[in-house]
Structures are given as structure tokens and as C-alpha cells.
Scaffold this active site. Structure first.
Site, PDB file in Angstrom:
ATOM      1  CB  ALA A 664      49.307  49.090  41.124  1.00 57.65           C
ATOM      2  CD  GLU A 669      36.598  41.828  38.226  1.00 57.10           C
ATOM      3  OE1 GLU A 669      37.377  42.174  39.127  1.00 57.10           O
ATOM      4  OE2 GLU A 669      35.755  40.932  38.374  1.00 57.10           O
TER       5      GLU A 669
HETATM    6 MO1  MOS Z   1      36.442  37.464  38.146  1.00 52.27          MO
HETATM    7  S1  MOS Z   1      34.564  37.625  37.461  1.00 52.27           S
HETATM    8  O1  MOS Z   1      36.635  38.078  39.631  1.00 52.27           O
HETATM    9  O2  MOS Z   1      37.361  36.327  37.492  1.00 52.27           O
END
Ligand code: MOS
Length: 709
Positions: A664, A669
Site C-alpha cells: 500500500a 493527501e
Molecule cells: Mo497532515 S497536513 O500531514 O495532517
């Protein structure tokens, strides 16, 4: 339990002359009032967070208030109402100072200074490779454009908050946080306590997105009030405070210049960015995608960071990346049009394959960016949609694409403990916070699959610095890929021990045994399955314990996630409204651990990117410097009516057996990195108008349409 409320500066820039707490202290239910002159509150606070790399510091209640929202005093009382009323009764005498909220003005030598060293955060950071002039000289097409993204707010559904309680020299904090270990480390450092005396627990959290990454002032204030009053103290921020005081995605003003050959080879990229961390220093760099998404021999990036009188930025879901994608991926779109090439083909022509040694960074164990682009385009119906008529009455339709990547492969340290009880039930112990991404679900599934025990038989201890062991912060899209491999190893270790015991008892070689449905079974199907609870050897031990570690990533290599997203928009030429009608996200995040939580991340990322592209921005009042957008009424996050009616998640799995023992890669993000850029490219395709300033509001659209007429 007492309740605490913080008194905050209402001015964009001011100096506290005097604080009169006499009236507040006499009010019913009030147990403590802290100000800048309270001895135990006279603590140094590194700008932003105690662990901040920026060496200077301020004070917990700094008499120099640098934005409307800075902490001035705090009250603890028997009820929240009494605390709020007493907070209002704290009389603060301010010397109101001139303020600056425009970053360009803040850079000028005669600007109002927020800090002794001026408003600029250090010297501009320059990253450079190759020779830019040569790159532009060898280009057939050179484009240059300014792009900007606004300051946007995390807007966690649950506001920041904690309960603090002392027991002798030991403090326990129940905190809404992405990282109990970071909060423990920071609190111990500020209080001068050993880490073993600071217990931090996070049971549940209603959203973080980076804004609950480390210790915040409100937590330290609650801890100090609890020590003074010898009572547990609860301090939860209000919705307004959550908009003002606990972080944002810094705005970016980017100038991007790109060189391309007629054949579609990128020869040069130059990015200049001005980032705005608010009133205190923070990392506002955005350049990574320009540096590393595409193969380009000549690159120069210059990042400047300048402070203004506004709430401080913080890491927010892929810090810097959606900003950079907004510029880079619109530029790629414009370049493709310039040479008459399909934007997907142009990206493919410059995408890196996994053998490419990326500018001295480790080799990639896999990349399926090409597959994300190709398979995404096919599933989206890209070619047909590009050809479809764009005008239909007052509507203009268009489709756009954008790509991205994320540079965190996860890695040590990380550990997990699996305990198998004599009745066949299991405790899994990890230090990790589940920030709402489904971490607990995924970790339990790993144990369940490896040990052949039902999910219902597994309980998880997590995110408690007293009863679990160190884990990295749940951020950076690293949770599954950092903790998960350790969990798998721990489960396999218990399985190994168990099969060894079973082999002896059943007089069958361990290699011929396996675990399934809570039973020891013969691999060949021979012999009776033996339920774990009937294994005498397990009953004699009562518990088997396996410890797993996150092993290092393969030497000189790392597994990173990639993404290509496709948007279809309808632009209403009467109202200026942009409606996102269809969206497809093709992700190479490696193996899909759990389809439901995977899609949940992707759809959440799309909604957040939609906000950046179309609806969200912090608005500062130029007359007062105060934020005018400090509520969910005035600050527009997308709602259920704004997200695309058709939203599809297309996982592309390169079956990476090298990156880690799960196969995985990160997901949370990447899901929001190219979204806004894909929307902007679709709006361009629909209207022929390039919107370089986010968000694209109906007013902007109407103004640009009118200008064109
Ligand atoms: Mo994050 S912006 O790595 O919680």
C-alpha cells in the site's frame, strides 16, 4: 470538572498595556484567571508550536498581539457559562498599532514590523538544478503566468479541545489530536516534565487535516489551569476560534514560467512563490511538484515567506501541493494547447517511469501515474467528452484533467503488539490515532486476515501514551503504510508461535497447518479443524504475544503515490455558477486495503479540493484587519449539494511488492492535490477563459464573460 475560556485580542495588531481581572475574579463560579503576568503562565512559546524550527519565541500570553485572535488571558469556572461571562469581564487596555495584511506591503522596508527581525521569514529559499537559460533557449514555446490560491481554513467538524487532569506530578490530557506522542513531547518540553509523566489520550477526533498536529496553546492553558485549581479542566474552542486561531492553508502567489519543445518535452520550469504564514513563521513552500512531478532538466524555484497580521498557517492536507498543482497543472494544460497536443499525452510524455532516479532522491519502487492517466481517461470517457459540443443554451460544458504525487513513503519507527487470548480473541495495541480515516478498521483487517480470526474477535488499544507504544503522527498520508506493516508483522509472529504449539500438540508439522475462522486447520484439508479455544497448549499459556516493527524502506528506494483526476463542469453564463457535474479520481496508492475507507478518503479529498477551487477563502477586512469569514455562514465549504452528482474512484494498483509488506502507498493527501486544478482546466475548456486566481466565484466568471463580450 471546570470549564475554561480564552480571552483573545480583538485587534489585528496591538500591545497589551494592562489587564484588570479584579471584576472577573469576583464573579460566581470563577476559580482561576490567568494573564501574561501570572507566574506559572510566564512560559516561552516557540512561534507556532514548541517544536517549530523557527528559533525565536513569544510568550503564552504575549503582550504583543499580532492578529485578531491572539491569546491574552484565560478563565476557569464551574460552568462554561460562568467562564464565558468572566472572560468578557476581563478588562484589557490595548495600545492599538497599525497593521499590515497585504503580503506585498508587508515586504516593503517601511512596513509595520510584526517581529524584531522584520516580516520576512528568513531568506528566500532557492532550489535549482540544470541551467534555466539553456532550458528556455532550447524551448519552442515559453509561457509565463501568475497564479494564486487563497488562505483556506481546515474547518474540522469537531473544534479543537481537551480535558486536562493532574494526579500529583503527573498530568493526563484527553485531546482531540492527530498525534498523542507529539502532544506528549511538546507538553513535557514546555512544562519541564519527563515524558513518562505526561499522558495523552485521543479516543475520537472529528477531523484534523493537519490542524491538530501538535500541542496547541489552548491545551497548555488547560493544563496550567488544572494544576492551579487541582481540578480537571475542559477547554474546547468555539467555532469562531476554530476559524481564527488554529491554522489554515497559507495563501500562495505564484509566478510560473515554462519552456516546452514542439514535440512536447519540458525543458525548463521556473517558479517564484510568495507564501503567507500569518502572524508567526511557518513553512509556506509550495514548489515540490514543479521540482519533481515531471522530468525536467532545468528547474529553479524561489520561495519567499512573509508575515502579516492574521491567524497563523499550519500544515493542511498535502501542505503546499494543491497550491502548486493549481499553477503547474494549469500551465501544462496551456502548454498542451499551445502545441496542439492532448493534455494527457503531454503529461505522459513527461511523466517519470519507476526506473528514473529522481534528482538524487531514492528510486521509486513503482509508479502507475501513466496508468492513472490512461485508465482514468478511458473510464471517464475523456476523448468523447473533449469532442462533445460545449455550448448548450446558457450552459458551457467542459472537461479537465490534472495530476499529482506525494513524497512520503512512510517508514520507521512504528511498532505493534498483538495479544492472542486463550479463547481465541485478540487485542491489538498501536499508538496511532485514528483521525477518521478508518485506521482501526484497516489494522483490524490485517490482523484478521493474517491470523484467521473474525474481525469481531479483535479489540484495539490505541493512541494512549500510557498504555500503547510510540507511533508517528497520523498525518502525511503515512498512517497505514507506517503502522500497518508493523501490525502485519506482529500478527505473523503470533501465528508462528501458535502454529508451533499446535504442531506439537496435533503431531503435524507446522508447515502443514494454517489458521482459518478461529481454528487451526490442516493445509491439505486433512484432519479435524481445532478451534483455538480447544488448544491445550494455548490454554496453558493463556496469552501469546507478538511484537512487530515497521522495517526500513528498501535501500535506495521508496514507494510514492500518484494521482490523476478528471473533472466535468457546467458553467452557467447567466449566473456565473460553476457546477461540478462529474468527477473521476484515478489513484495509484498501491493496494486497496479497504474499499470503503479508500473511497471515503478520495471523496473527501475531492470535496476539499472543490472548496479550494470554487468556494473557500479567508477574507480579511482591510479596514480592521479582522477575519470576516469566521463562521460556517460566511466561509463557504462545499455541501452535499455542491459535490459532483457522479463521483468515481478508480484505484490503479501496480502490485508493488517492494515498497513495504502491504503493497500500500499513501492516499489521504494525494486525494486533494490536483482537484482544484482539474476543475480550473475544465472551466477553461468550457469557456475558453483561464482563471488563475482561486476560488473561481460566480462573480469572477460573470465579470470575465462580460469583459470578453
Ligand atoms: Mo497532515 S497536513 O500531514 O495532517
Amino acid at each position: 470538572m471546570l470549564h475554561a475560556v480564552i480571552v483573545r485580542c480583538p485587534h489585528a495588531h496591538a500591545r497589551v498595556r494592562a489587564v484588570d481581572t479584579s471584576q472577573a475574579e469576583r464573579m460566581p463560579g470563577v476559580r482561576a484567571v490567568f494573564t501574561g503576568t501570572t507566574p506559572e503562565a510566564a512560559l516561552a512559546w516557540r512561534f507556532g508550536e514548541p517544536s517549530s524550527p523557527f528559533k525565536q519565541s513569544s510568550f503564552l500570553f504575549d503582550p504583543h498581539c499580532r492578529y485578531a485572535g491572539d491569546e491574552v488571558a484565560a478563565v476557569a469556572a464551574e460552568t462554561l457559562q460562568e467562564a464565558a461571562e468572566a472572560a468578557r469581564a476581563v478588562r484589557v487596555e490595548y495600545e492599538v498599532l497599525p497593521f499590515v495584511i497585504d503580503p506585498r506591503q508587508a515586504l516593503r522596508p517601511d512596513a509595520v514590523s510584526l517581529h524584531p527581525d522584520g516580516n520576512r521569514v528568513g531568506e528566500p529559499l532557492v532550489w535549482e538544478r540544470g541551467r534555466l537559460e539553456d532550458g528556455f533557449a532550447s524551448a519552442d514555446v515559453v509561457l509565463e503566468e501568475s497564479y494564486s490560491t487563497p488562505c483556506v481554513i481546515h474547518t474540522t467538524l469537531e473544534t479543537h479541545g481537551c480535558v486536562a487532569q493532574w494526579d500529583g506530578q503527573r498530568v493526563t490530557v484527553w485531546e482531540s489530536t492527530q498525534g498523542v506522542w507529539e502532544v506528549q513531547e511538546d507538553l513535557a518540553a514546555v512544562l519541564g516534565l519527563p515524558r513518562s509523566s505526561v499522558r495523552v489520550i485521543c479516543r475520537y477526533i472529528g477531523g484534523g487535516f493537519g490542524s491538530k498536529y501538535r500541542l496547541d496553546k489552548h491545551t497548555l492553558i488547560a493544563v496550567l489551569l488544572a494544576r492551579r485549581t487541582a481540578r480537571p479542566v475542559k477547554l474546547c474552542l468555539s467555532r469562531e476560534e476554530s476559524f481564527l486561531c488554529v491554522g489554515n492553508r497559507p495563501s500562495a502567489q505564484m509566478r510560473l514560467k515554462a519552456g516546452l519543445t514542439r514535440k512536447g518535452v519540458l525543458t525548463a520550469l521556473q517558479l517564484v512563490n510568495l507564501g503567507v504564514p500569518g502572524a508567526y513563521p511557518d513553512d509556506t513552500d509550495v514548489g515540490y511538484l514543479v521540482w519533481d512531478l515531471y522530468r525536467c532538466p532545468n528547474v529553479r524555484i524561489e520561495e519567499t515567506s512573509v508575515m502579516i497580521n492574521a491567524g497563523k498557517s499550519r500544515a493542511m492536507r498535502a501542505p503546499g501541493f494543491p497550491q502548486c498543482a493549481w499553477a503547474l497543472e494549469q500551465m501544462i494544460d496551456a502548454l498542451a494547447e499551445k502545441i496542439g497536443m492532448d493534455p494527457i499525452e503531454l503529461r505522459l510524455a513527461n511523466a517519470k517511469d519507476f526506473l528514473y532516479r529522481r534528482n538524487e532522491t531514492p528510486r521509486l519502487t513503482s509508479t502507475a501515474l501513466d496508468r492513472c492517466l490512461r485508465e482514468g481517461a478511458r473510464a471517464f470517457g475523456w476523448a468523447e467528452a473533449r469532442r462533445r459540443p460545449r455550448a448548450e443554451g446558457h450552459l458551457r460544458r467542459g472537461v479537465g484533467v490534472a495530476a499529482g504525487m506525494w513524497p512520503n513513503p512512510g517508514g520507521p519507527p512504528g511498532s505493534a503488539i498483538v495479544k492472542l487470548h486463550a479463547d481465541g480473541s485478540v487485542n491489538l495495541n498501536i499508538g496511532t490515532t485514528d483521525i477518521g480515516t478508518g485506521t482501526k478498521t484497516v489494522m483490524a483487517m490485517i490482523v484478521s486476515e493474517e491470523m484467521g480470526v473474525p474481525l469481531e474477535a479483535i479489540q484495539i488499544e490505541y493512541a494512549d501514551t500510557a498504555t500503547t507504544q510510540y507511533a508517528k503522527v497520523s498525518g502525511g498520508s503515512q498512517t497505514v503504510i507506517t503502522t500497518g506493516p508493523a501490525v502485519r508483522e506482529a500478527a505473523l509472529e503470533v501465528k508462528r508461535q501458535l502454529l508451533e504449539l499446535a504442531a506439537e500438540e496435533l503431531k503435524v508439522p507446522a508447515a502443514e497447518l494454517d489458521l482459518r475462522d478461529g481454528q487451526v486447520v490442516h493445509a491439505g484439508g486433512a484432519g479435524e479443524p481445532r478451534p483455538l479455544s480447544k488448544l491445550q497448549a494455548l490454554g496453558q499459556r493463556q496469552v501469546l504475544i507478538g511484537v512487530g516493527q515497521r522495517r526500513p524502506n528498501p535501500p535506495g528506494a521508496q514507494g510514492l503515490p500518484f494521482v490523476a483526476q478528471f473533472a466535468e463542469v457546467e458553467v452557467d453564463t447567466r449566473t456565473g455558477e460553476v457546477r461540478l457535474s462529474r468527477f473521476l479520481a484515478a489513484h495509484d496508492s498501491g493496494r486497496v486495503m479497504n474499499r470503503l475507507t479508500y473511497e471515503n478518503q478520495v471523496f473527501g479529498g475531492i470535496a476539499m479540493g472543490l472548496g479550494l477551487g470554487l468556494t473557500e477563502r479567508r477574507v480579511l477586512d482591510r479596514h480592521t484587519g479582522r477575519a470576516l469569514s469566521a463562521s460556517w455562514h460566511d466561509y463557504k465549504i462545499p455541501t452535499a449539494l455542491d459535490v459532483p452528482g457522479e463521483m468515481e474512484c478508480l484505484p490503479v494498483d501496480p502490485h508493488d511488492t517492494e515498497c513495504n509488506n502491504l503493497g500500500a502507498k499513501g492516499l489521504g493527501e494525494p486525494a486533494t492535490i490536483p482537484t482544484a486544478a482539474a476543475i480550473a482546466n475544465a472551466v477553461y475548456h468550457a469557456t475558453g477563459i483561464r482563471f488563475t486566481e482561486a476560488p473561481i466565484t460566480p462573480m469572477d466568471v460573470l465579470r470575465r464573460l462580460a469583459e470578453r463580450r
